[in-house]
Design a protein around this motif. Structure first.
Motif, PDB file in Angstrom:
ATOM      1  N   GLU A  99       1.036 -31.620  -8.140  1.00  0.00           N
ATOM      2  CA  GLU A  99       0.788 -32.547  -9.267  1.00  0.00           C
ATOM      3  C   GLU A  99       0.143 -33.910  -9.185  1.00  0.00           C
ATOM      4  O   GLU A  99      -0.333 -34.122 -10.091  1.00  0.00           O
ATOM      5  N   ILE A 100       0.322 -34.448  -8.117  1.00  0.00           N
ATOM      6  CA  ILE A 100      -0.479 -35.786  -8.037  1.00  0.00           C
ATOM      7  C   ILE A 100      -1.781 -35.381  -7.871  1.00  0.00           C
ATOM      8  O   ILE A 100      -2.763 -36.217  -8.644  1.00  0.00           O
ATOM      9  N   PHE A 101      -2.165 -34.278  -7.288  1.00  0.00           N
ATOM     10  CA  PHE A 101      -3.923 -33.804  -7.218  1.00  0.00           C
ATOM     11  C   PHE A 101      -4.268 -33.776  -8.635  1.00  0.00           C
ATOM     12  O   PHE A 101      -5.165 -34.327  -8.939  1.00  0.00           O
ATOM     13  N   LYS A 102      -3.524 -33.036  -9.729  1.00  0.00           N
ATOM     14  CA  LYS A 102      -3.849 -32.696 -10.853  1.00  0.00           C
ATOM     15  C   LYS A 102      -3.917 -34.061 -11.656  1.00  0.00           C
ATOM     16  O   LYS A 102      -4.794 -33.940 -12.619  1.00  0.00           O
ATOM     17  N   GLU A 103      -3.046 -35.098 -11.495  1.00  0.00           N
ATOM     18  CA  GLU A 103      -3.191 -36.318 -12.365  1.00  0.00           C
ATOM     19  C   GLU A 103      -4.472 -37.032 -11.889  1.00  0.00           C
ATOM     20  O   GLU A 103      -5.063 -37.982 -12.661  1.00  0.00           O
ATOM     21  N   GLN A 104      -4.925 -36.866 -10.717  1.00  0.00           N
ATOM     22  CA  GLN A 104      -6.110 -37.694 -10.432  1.00  0.00           C
ATOM     23  C   GLN A 104      -7.381 -36.963 -10.488  1.00  0.00           C
ATOM     24  O   GLN A 104      -8.278 -37.520 -10.037  1.00  0.00           O
ATOM     25  N   THR A 105      -7.407 -35.532 -10.886  1.00  0.00           N
ATOM     26  CA  THR A 105      -8.518 -35.085 -11.147  1.00  0.00           C
ATOM     27  C   THR A 105      -8.733 -34.553 -12.470  1.00  0.00           C
ATOM     28  O   THR A 105      -7.993 -34.371 -13.481  1.00  0.00           O
ATOM     29  N   PRO A 106     -10.075 -34.568 -13.362  1.00  0.00           N
ATOM     30  CA  PRO A 106     -10.413 -34.111 -14.618  1.00  0.00           C
ATOM     31  C   PRO A 106      -9.898 -32.275 -14.745  1.00  0.00           C
ATOM     32  O   PRO A 106      -9.412 -31.622 -14.044  1.00  0.00           O
ATOM     33  N   THR A 107      -9.690 -32.400 -16.017  1.00  0.00           N
ATOM     34  CA  THR A 107      -9.237 -31.085 -16.641  1.00  0.00           C
ATOM     35  C   THR A 107     -10.270 -30.209 -17.143  1.00  0.00           C
ATOM     36  O   THR A 107     -11.563 -30.703 -17.023  1.00  0.00           O
ATOM     37  N   SER A 108     -10.003 -29.239 -17.945  1.00  0.00           N
ATOM     38  CA  SER A 108     -11.286 -28.319 -18.397  1.00  0.00           C
ATOM     39  C   SER A 108     -10.820 -27.920 -19.809  1.00  0.00           C
ATOM     40  O   SER A 108      -9.555 -27.477 -19.625  1.00  0.00           O
ATOM     41  N   GLU A 109     -11.587 -27.708 -20.746  1.00  0.00           N
ATOM     42  CA  GLU A 109     -11.323 -26.946 -21.883  1.00  0.00           C
ATOM     43  C   GLU A 109     -11.259 -25.409 -21.740  1.00  0.00           C
ATOM     44  O   GLU A 109     -10.643 -25.002 -22.732  1.00  0.00           O
ATOM     45  N   ASN A 110     -11.656 -24.913 -20.779  1.00  0.00           N
ATOM     46  CA  ASN A 110     -11.650 -23.643 -20.542  1.00  0.00           C
ATOM     47  C   ASN A 110     -10.328 -23.410 -19.779  1.00  0.00           C
ATOM     48  O   ASN A 110     -10.401 -23.431 -18.339  1.00  0.00           O
ATOM     49  N   PRO A 111      -9.360 -22.468 -20.418  1.00  0.00           N
ATOM     50  CA  PRO A 111      -7.935 -22.450 -19.555  1.00  0.00           C
ATOM     51  C   PRO A 111      -8.252 -21.249 -18.694  1.00  0.00           C
ATOM     52  O   PRO A 111      -7.577 -21.522 -17.412  1.00  0.00           O
ATOM     53  N   TYR A 112      -9.173 -20.571 -18.532  1.00  0.00           N
ATOM     54  CA  TYR A 112      -9.269 -19.323 -17.540  1.00  0.00           C
ATOM     55  C   TYR A 112      -9.857 -20.373 -16.390  1.00  0.00           C
ATOM     56  O   TYR A 112      -9.513 -19.790 -15.061  1.00  0.00           O
TER      57      TYR A 112
END
Length: 268
Positions: A99-112
């Motif tokens: 969860e901390i890793f996800k907070e510190q990295t960008p997301t994507s508009e492509n769910p897949y």
């Protein structure tokens, strides 16, 4: 795919255990570390390592894990510790790390793309954890991939569950893994469970992701090795063959050594 009548479970078991012991001895290490998922491959691998008599550490690494996976993993570890006094266990809950890793990295508009990337991230966090334990215990990380996964369809994460020191069951088809697991009295709930990588936080199986069962993929693997092509089949057989051929082709980058750019000597 029916198991071949020539399959010699006892002899194969003894061969792998001897190979594991010899390799560890030559490497100058004390034992093995195995990630336990609640699936048959990790259950078989850890049982084989335990039979060497060398210290074998079974590590649980849940990341938003389904309750059924956790219970099967814990049941297997409990049974293995009762059978072998050289087996120990550890649990590293990697959910907060993830969860901390996800907070510190960008997301994507492509769910897949996002789901797949995060699934591979889970596998790589687990690999890092296994090597941490291996370092502490002067041990080898034992891989749990079977032949269809590792050399057929490439169904593993590069530098995730594919990042190991040794692969004791990578020359066994899934049907052979099941047969050897039965011979070694692996927990029946594990043998009966649908194969899953557990990387998506839901109940999707390997078959859901691959589009074919392991028995079907074993059949296709044999057909390709025998020089067949998709024109030799119709219906479901043709569909399965094409699934296997496509996965085998696109995942070659996992199954071949890392490409090295060779510099001409005249340029050095």
């Amino acid at each position: 795919m029916p198991i071949k009548s020539s399959f010699q479970a006892e002899a194969i078991n003894n061969h792998i255990v001897k190979w594991l012991h010899h390799y560890a001895e030559n490497a100058g290490v004390k034992g093995f570390v195995v990630g336990i998922s609640g699936g048959i491959d990790s259950a078989l691998t850890s049982t084989l390592c335990a039979q060497t008599g060398l210290p074998t550490l079974c590590v649980e690494m849940p990341i938003h894990q389904a309750a059924s996976h956790v219970s099967r993993a814990q049941e297997h570890i409990k049974n293995l510790k009762e059978r072998f006094d050289n087996v120990s266990s550890a649990r590293a809950d990697l959910t907060p790390v993830f969860e901390i890793f996800k907070e510190q990295t960008p997301t994507s508009e492509n769910p897949y793309i996002l789901d797949l990337t995060l699934a591979n991230t889970r596998a790589r966090l687990r690999m890092t954890t296994l090597y941490y334990y291996a370092g502490l215990h002067s041990a080898l990380v034992a891989g749990t991939g079977n032949k269809v996964e590792d050399f057929g369809v490439g169904f593993f994460t590069k530098y995730g569950d594919g990042g190991v020191d040794i692969s004791p069951i990578a020359d066994l088809l899934k049907s052979e893994v099941r047969e050897l697991a039965k011979y070694l009295n692996v927990t029946q709930t594990i043998i009966n469970a649908k194969p899953t990588d557990g990387l998506f936080g839901d109940d999707r199986s390997d078959e859901d992701q691959l589009g074919a069962s392991y028995d079907e993929l074993e059949w296709a693997m044999e057909q390709l090795e025998n020089g067949k092509n998709h024109n030799d089949f119709t219906g479901r057989e043709k569909e399965v063959f094409e699934i296997y051929k496509r996965l085998n082709t696109i995942n070659q980058h996992k199954m071949k050594p890392i490409p090295v750019c060779k510099i001409p000597q005249k340029l050095k």
